[in-house]
Design a protein around this motif. Structure first.
Motif, short mmCIF file in Angstrom:
data_model
loop_
_atom_site.label_atom_id
_atom_site.label_comp_id
_atom_site.label_asym_id
_atom_site.label_seq_id
_atom_site.Cartn_x
_atom_site.Cartn_y
_atom_site.Cartn_z
N ASP A 6 0.87 -1.17 0.00
CA ASP A 6 0.00 0.00 0.00
C ASP A 6 0.91 1.23 0.00
O ASP A 6 1.46 1.61 1.03
CB ASP A 6 -0.92 -0.02 1.23
N ARG A 7 1.09 1.81 -1.17
CA ARG A 7 2.03 2.93 -1.33
C ARG A 7 1.71 4.10 -0.40
O ARG A 7 2.60 4.67 0.22
CB ARG A 7 2.03 3.37 -2.80
N GLN A 8 0.44 4.46 -0.31
CA GLN A 8 0.07 5.60 0.53
C GLN A 8 0.36 5.30 2.01
O GLN A 8 0.83 6.17 2.73
CB GLN A 8 -1.40 5.97 0.32
N GLU A 9 0.08 4.08 2.44
CA GLU A 9 0.35 3.70 3.82
C GLU A 9 1.86 3.76 4.11
O GLU A 9 2.28 4.21 5.16
CB GLU A 9 -0.19 2.30 4.12
N GLN A 10 2.67 3.32 3.16
CA GLN A 10 4.13 3.37 3.33
C GLN A 10 4.59 4.83 3.42
O GLN A 10 5.45 5.16 4.23
CB GLN A 10 4.84 2.64 2.18
N ARG A 11 4.03 5.69 2.59
CA ARG A 11 4.39 7.11 2.64
C ARG A 11 4.00 7.71 3.99
O ARG A 11 4.74 8.50 4.57
CB ARG A 11 3.71 7.88 1.49
N ARG A 12 2.85 7.31 4.52
CA ARG A 12 2.40 7.84 5.82
C ARG A 12 3.32 7.34 6.94
O ARG A 12 3.59 8.08 7.87
CB ARG A 12 0.95 7.46 6.08
N ARG A 13 3.78 6.12 6.87
CA ARG A 13 4.71 5.60 7.88
C ARG A 13 6.02 6.38 7.86
O ARG A 13 6.57 6.70 8.90
CB ARG A 13 4.96 4.12 7.67
N CYS A 39 12.52 4.76 10.65
CA CYS A 39 11.38 3.88 10.33
C CYS A 39 11.83 2.47 9.96
O CYS A 39 11.03 1.67 9.46
CB CYS A 39 10.47 4.50 9.27
N TYR A 49 9.69 6.13 -2.34
CA TYR A 49 8.47 6.87 -2.05
C TYR A 49 8.68 8.38 -2.09
O TYR A 49 7.74 9.12 -2.35
CB TYR A 49 7.93 6.45 -0.68
#
Length: 195
Positions: A6-13, A39, A49
């Motif tokens: 999940d690209r967006q989830e990885q960016r948020r992390r 991280c 990302y």
């Protein structure tokens, strides 16, 4: 079978790690390498990302603004004006570890934005979004001079958050100052509105 990411989830992390690092050590310590370490990733994985440090900073600044807006949206604006303003401001103050880290990161972003136009544009947009939401609510609450009141509330919030960051032992008197300022602000509003 390939792993689904999940690209967006990885960016948020990654953005959350940057916010933690900025809060703990300031933006001077933020780099692709230090964020990657924070991280638990390699610098190469982070660069999949975000290609630059500035891209990470912009994303994290937007993320921090979203968090504040989400907390503010939870306040019951059906409360009496003074009480609702009090609750709204409390959502922005560093009264617990999460909000303290957020406020420290926001301060770091504000200082950095003074010299980086792209980040400055993001900060102005977040500020404008918060102000417009506050003005719209103040208009529905029949507050006289909603734009000026919104600016006063934001300035009060920003000033208290800054002072609470560098003088955490002063929380009690600063919260008393918040009450005094809101009493004055809402009293002036009633006089201007004739109520």
């Amino acid at each position: 079978m390939p792993k689904i990411v999940d690209r967006q989830e990885q960016r948020r992390r990654i953005g959350a790690a940057l916010l933690r690092l900025a809060a703990e050590q300031g933006l001077d310590q933020v780099s692709v390498r230090t964020v990657a370490a924070a991280c638990g990733r390699s610098a190469g994985a982070v660069q999949k990302y975000f290609s630059t440090k500035e891209d990470m900073l912009v994303f994290a600044a937007e993320m921090a603004g979203e968090r504040i807006e989400e907390r503010m949206a939870l306040v019951d604006t059906g409360l009496p004006l003074r009480q609702a303003l009090h609750e709204l401001i409390l959502t922005t103050l560093p009264l617990d570890e999460e909000r303290r880290a957020e406020a420290a990161a926001q301060l770091a972003f504000a200082v950095h934005a003074a010299h980086h136009p792209r980040l400055g544009a993001i900060r102005r947009q977040v500020d404008d979004d918060v102000k417009q939401a506050l003005v719209a609510w103040l208009e529905t609450a029949a507050c006289p001079a909603p734009a000026a009141t919104a600016d006063a509330v934001i300035a009060l919030s920003d000033g208290l958050a800054l002072r609470m960051l560098y003088a955490p032992e002063q929380h009690a008197p600063l919260l008393a100052a918040l009450d005094h300022a809101l009493d004055t602000l809402t009293a002036v509003g009633r006089q201007v509105g004739g109520g």
